[in-house]
Design a protein around this motif. Structure first.
Motif, mmCIF file in Angstrom:
data_model
loop_
_atom_site.group_PDB
_atom_site.id
_atom_site.type_symbol
_atom_site.label_atom_id
_atom_site.label_comp_id
_atom_site.label_asym_id
_atom_site.label_seq_id
_atom_site.Cartn_x
_atom_site.Cartn_y
_atom_site.Cartn_z
ATOM 1 N N ILE A 202 -11.323 8.342 -6.036
ATOM 2 C CA ILE A 202 -11.393 9.710 -5.518
ATOM 3 C C ILE A 202 -11.969 9.683 -4.102
ATOM 4 N N ASN A 203 -11.261 10.313 -3.185
ATOM 5 C CA ASN A 203 -11.733 10.399 -1.797
ATOM 6 C C ASN A 203 -12.794 11.484 -1.752
ATOM 7 N N VAL A 204 -14.046 11.085 -1.600
ATOM 8 C CA VAL A 204 -15.116 12.082 -1.682
ATOM 9 C C VAL A 204 -15.822 12.296 -0.334
ATOM 10 N N ARG B 21 -10.958 8.203 8.035
ATOM 11 C CA ARG B 21 -11.259 6.854 7.535
ATOM 12 C C ARG B 21 -10.066 6.255 6.799
ATOM 13 N N LEU B 22 -9.067 7.089 6.513
ATOM 14 C CA LEU B 22 -7.861 6.586 5.838
ATOM 15 C C LEU B 22 -6.772 6.435 6.884
ATOM 16 N N SER B 23 -5.841 5.525 6.640
ATOM 17 C CA SER B 23 -4.835 5.294 7.669
ATOM 18 C C SER B 23 -3.955 6.528 7.869
ATOM 19 N N PRO C 71 -0.736 7.475 8.359
ATOM 20 C CA PRO C 71 0.483 7.952 7.692
ATOM 21 C C PRO C 71 0.271 8.529 6.289
ATOM 22 N N LEU C 72 -0.876 8.253 5.679
ATOM 23 C CA LEU C 72 -1.087 8.740 4.307
ATOM 24 C C LEU C 72 -1.171 10.261 4.277
ATOM 25 N N LYS C 73 -0.515 10.837 3.257
ATOM 26 C CA LYS C 73 -0.673 12.279 3.057
ATOM 27 C C LYS C 73 -1.875 12.454 2.147
ATOM 28 N N ALA C 74 -3.052 12.313 2.748
ATOM 29 C CA ALA C 74 -4.263 12.282 1.931
ATOM 30 C C ALA C 74 -5.292 13.283 2.423
ATOM 31 N N THR C 75 -6.209 13.631 1.532
ATOM 32 C CA THR C 75 -7.353 14.443 1.926
ATOM 33 C C THR C 75 -8.591 13.936 1.182
ATOM 34 N N VAL D 61 7.921 5.266 -13.750
ATOM 35 C CA VAL D 61 8.611 6.089 -12.749
ATOM 36 C C VAL D 61 7.684 6.751 -11.729
ATOM 37 N N GLN D 62 8.316 7.225 -10.663
ATOM 38 C CA GLN D 62 7.615 8.030 -9.671
ATOM 39 C C GLN D 62 8.356 9.343 -9.570
ATOM 40 N N LEU D 63 7.649 10.396 -9.241
ATOM 41 C CA LEU D 63 8.305 11.692 -9.126
ATOM 42 C C LEU D 63 8.236 12.183 -7.685
ATOM 43 N N GLN E 189 -6.623 -1.182 -5.867
ATOM 44 C CA GLN E 189 -5.235 -1.227 -6.322
ATOM 45 C C GLN E 189 -4.674 0.138 -6.657
ATOM 46 N N GLY E 190 -3.416 0.348 -6.263
ATOM 47 C CA GLY E 190 -2.674 1.525 -6.690
ATOM 48 C C GLY E 190 -1.698 1.078 -7.757
ATOM 49 N N ARG E 191 -0.796 1.974 -8.145
ATOM 50 C CA ARG E 191 0.208 1.577 -9.126
ATOM 51 C C ARG E 191 1.218 0.651 -8.467
ATOM 52 N N LEU E 192 1.947 -0.089 -9.287
ATOM 53 C CA LEU E 192 3.042 -0.938 -8.828
ATOM 54 C C LEU E 192 2.642 -1.815 -7.634
ATOM 55 N N GLN E 193 1.489 -2.452 -7.737
ATOM 56 C CA GLN E 193 0.995 -3.401 -6.714
ATOM 57 C C GLN E 193 0.712 -2.775 -5.360
ATOM 58 N N ARG E 194 0.603 -1.444 -5.317
ATOM 59 C CA ARG E 194 0.311 -0.848 -4.024
ATOM 60 C C ARG E 194 -1.186 -0.851 -3.777
ATOM 61 N N GLN E 195 -1.540 -0.706 -2.494
ATOM 62 C CA GLN E 195 -2.958 -0.768 -2.174
ATOM 63 C C GLN E 195 -3.593 0.617 -2.140
ATOM 64 N N TRP E 196 -4.831 0.681 -2.551
ATOM 65 C CA TRP E 196 -5.573 1.934 -2.520
ATOM 66 C C TRP E 196 -6.722 1.782 -1.521
ATOM 67 N N GLU E 197 -6.660 2.529 -0.445
ATOM 68 C CA GLU E 197 -7.693 2.426 0.587
ATOM 69 C C GLU E 197 -9.005 3.007 0.061
ATOM 70 N N SER E 198 -10.069 2.243 0.197
ATOM 71 C CA SER E 198 -11.329 2.638 -0.450
ATOM 72 C C SER E 198 -12.540 2.499 0.461
HETATM 73 P P1 ADP Z 1 2.115 6.782 -5.990
HETATM 74 O O1 ADP Z 1 1.481 8.098 -5.662
HETATM 75 O O2 ADP Z 1 3.255 6.498 -5.079
HETATM 76 O O3 ADP Z 1 2.397 6.591 -7.422
HETATM 77 P P2 ADP Z 1 -0.204 5.038 -6.262
HETATM 78 O O4 ADP Z 1 -0.837 5.950 -7.267
HETATM 79 O O5 ADP Z 1 0.186 3.703 -6.683
HETATM 80 O O6 ADP Z 1 1.041 5.717 -5.540
HETATM 81 O O7 ADP Z 1 -1.208 4.922 -5.039
HETATM 82 C C1 ADP Z 1 -0.954 4.022 -3.968
HETATM 83 C C2 ADP Z 1 -0.447 4.753 -2.767
HETATM 84 O O8 ADP Z 1 -1.312 5.820 -2.401
HETATM 85 C C3 ADP Z 1 -0.421 3.870 -1.524
HETATM 86 O O9 ADP Z 1 0.825 3.228 -1.406
HETATM 87 C C4 ADP Z 1 -0.677 4.841 -0.378
HETATM 88 O O10 ADP Z 1 0.533 5.458 0.023
HETATM 89 C C5 ADP Z 1 -1.532 5.914 -1.004
HETATM 90 N N1 ADP Z 1 -2.985 5.722 -0.778
HETATM 91 C C6 ADP Z 1 -3.683 4.583 -0.619
HETATM 92 N N2 ADP Z 1 -4.981 4.805 -0.513
HETATM 93 C C7 ADP Z 1 -5.152 6.149 -0.591
HETATM 94 C C8 ADP Z 1 -6.272 6.996 -0.550
HETATM 95 N N3 ADP Z 1 -7.524 6.550 -0.440
HETATM 96 N N4 ADP Z 1 -6.038 8.328 -0.643
HETATM 97 C C9 ADP Z 1 -4.788 8.835 -0.790
HETATM 98 N N5 ADP Z 1 -3.706 8.078 -0.829
HETATM 99 C C10 ADP Z 1 -3.865 6.742 -0.741
#
Ligand code: ADP
Length: 326
Positions: A209-211, A217-219, A221-225, A316-318, A119-128
Motif C-alpha cells: 500500500i502506497n502510504v 517517489r514512484l516512477s 509512467p505508473l498510474k499510481a497514487t 487474467v487481467q482486466l 513483487q507484483g503479479r506475473l513476475q512484475r515489479q512492485w515499487e516499494s
Molecule cells: P496488474 O495491476 O497489472 O495486475 P500487479 O498487481 O502485478 O499489476 O502490479 C504490478 C504493476 O503495478 C507493475 O507492473 C507497475 O505497473 C505497477 N506498480 C508497481 N509499483 C507500484 C506502486 N508502488 N504503486 C502502484 N502501482 C505500481
C-alpha cells in the motif's frame, strides 16, 4: 528488547517526564544504554524530549512501523501475533515463503520499511519506497485450494474496509485485487500458494500500500497514487496494519465457516468496471465482453458473444473500456 521496554515505560507516562535514573533502575541497564536506545527511538520517528534535570518525555508516537507499537494496536487473535519487521528486504513475500517453509505459524506477518525488489503479479515489479506498508501474512487456513482466490479477494476488501473505517475513504477494487482511487493504483495484493496446498495448506498474502510518501517517489509512467496524496498528511502505519489484519481475520473466519456471500457482495460493491464492457487479457489472448460479476466460487464472470465465461483470479487481467482498455 530494552528499546521496547523503554518505549513502554515512556508511553505509559505520555507527555510526562520519566527520569533516566528510574528507567535504568527499573530495566536494570546503564544510563548510557538508556540514552543510546532513546537516540534510536528518535531516529525511528518518536518525538522524545530529554532534559538533564527531569529526564525523558514522550511527546508523540512514531508513524513508521515499530514492533512494539504494532503489538499495542493489534486487536486480532491469530493474525500478526508473530512479527518479523525488517528495515529492508528484497520482498516480504519471499521472506514469508522462507519462513513458511521453515514451519512459520499461521498468522505470522513479515514487514519491511523498504523492499528492494517488491513483487507484483506475473513476475512484475512492485515499487516499494520507504513510507509504504509492505506486508505479507502467512496463512494456513482451513480451506481448500479452490478457495485460495477468495482469500485474495478477502485481502482487498479488508484493506478497503480499513481505509474506509480509518479515513472515510471510498476505494475501488479492480479485478482481481488492485485498489484504486480515481483510477490510480493505491495498493496491490499478491497471493502465493506455498508447496503442496493439500499437504501444507499455506498461502502467502502480500499487500503493498502506497502510504506515507509523495507520488513522485514512484516512477512517472505508473498510474499510481498514495494515501499521503489523497489525505494530505501522514498516517500511523501501525494502526493501519492492525486495522487491516483485524478485517482480514474476520473475513478469514467467515470463509472457514463457508460463508462467502457477504464478502462477495462487499467486493462487488467496490468493483471497478462492473456491468461495463471490458477486455480480459489471458496471456496473449484477449477476450471482450461485459463484466457481470463474480461467481460463488470467486471467479470473474464475463458475458461474451459466445456466452458466459468464468476466469479464476490468478490467470487474467482486466481492462475497462472507461480507461481506454489500459
Ligand atoms: P496488474 O495491476 O497489472 O495486475 P500487479 O498487481 O502485478 O499489476 O502490479 C504490478 C504493476 O503495478 C507493475 O507492473 C507497475 O505497473 C505497477 N506498480 C508497481 N509499483 C507500484 C506502486 N508502488 N504503486 C502502484 N502501482 C505500481
Amino acid at each position: 528488547m530494552v528499546r521496547h521496554d523503554i518505549l513502554q515505560l515512556l508511553a505509559a507516562h505520555l507527555q510526562e517526564y520519566v527520569s533516566g535514573e528510574r528507567i535504568s533502575q527499573q530495566l536494570n541497564v546503564t544510563r548510557a544504554a538508556v540514552w543510546k536506545q532513546i537516540k534510536v527511538l528518535k531516529e525511528e520517528g518518536f518525538e522524545i524530549e530529554g532534559q538533564t534535570k527531569n529526564g525523558y518525555r514522550l511527546l508523540k508516537m512514531s508513524l513508521s512501523l515499530n514492533e512494539w507499537a504494532l503489538k499495542q494496536a493489534l486487536t486480532t487473535t491469530s493474525l500478526g501475533r508473530t512479527i518479523c519487521l525488517e528495515d529492508e528486504l528484497v520482498s516480504t513475500n519471499v521472506r514469508a515463503k522462507e519462513l513458511a517453509r521453515q514451519g512459520g505459524v499461521h498468522g505470522q506477518i513479515v514487514l519491511a520499511k523498504y523492499q528492494s525488489l517488491g513483487q507484483g503479479r506475473l513476475q512484475r515489479q512492485w515499487e516499494s519506497p520507504r513510507g509504504g506498508l509492505w506486508m505479507s501474512v502467512v496463512l494456513r487456513p482451513d480451506l481448500s485450494l479452490a478457495d485460495a482466490s477468495k482469500l485474495t479477494l478477502a485481502a482487498s476488501v479488508a484493506i478497503v474496509d480499513a481505509l474506509e473505517e480509518l479515513f472515510q475513504l471510498r476505494i475501488g477494487i479492480k479485478w482481481p485485487n488492485d485498489l484504486v482511487f480515481n483510477g490510480q493504483k493505491l495498493a496491490g495484493i499478491l497471493g502465493e500458494v506455498v508447496g503442496e496446498w493439500n499437504a501444507v495448506q499455506t498461502l502467502i498474502l502480500g499487500m503493498g500500500i502506497n502510504v506515507n510518501f509523495p507520488r513522485e517517489r514512484l516512477s512517472a509512467p505508473l498510474k499510481a497514487t498514495t494515501l499521503y496524496e489523497i489525505l494530505g498528511y501522514e498516517v500511523d502505519l501501525n494502526i493501519l496494519a492492525a486495522a487491516i489484519l483485524k478485517h482480514l481475520e474476520d473475513k478469514l473466519i467467515s470463509l472457514e465457516k463457508k460463508e462467502f456471500e457477504d464478502l462477495r457482495l462487499s467486493w462487488l460493491a467496490r468493483a471497478v468496471g462492473l456491468g461495463e464492457d471490458v477486455r480480459i487479457l489471458q496471456g496473449e489472448q484477449v477476450l471482450q465482453g461485459v463484466f457481470k460479476g463474480i461467481s460463488i466460487d470467486g471467479a470473474l464472470i464475463l458475458e461474451t458473444k459466445d456466452g458466459e465465461k468464468s476466469f479464476s483470479a490468478g490467470e487474467v487481467q482486466l481492462r475497462s473500456k472507461m480507461s481506454g482498455y489500459f
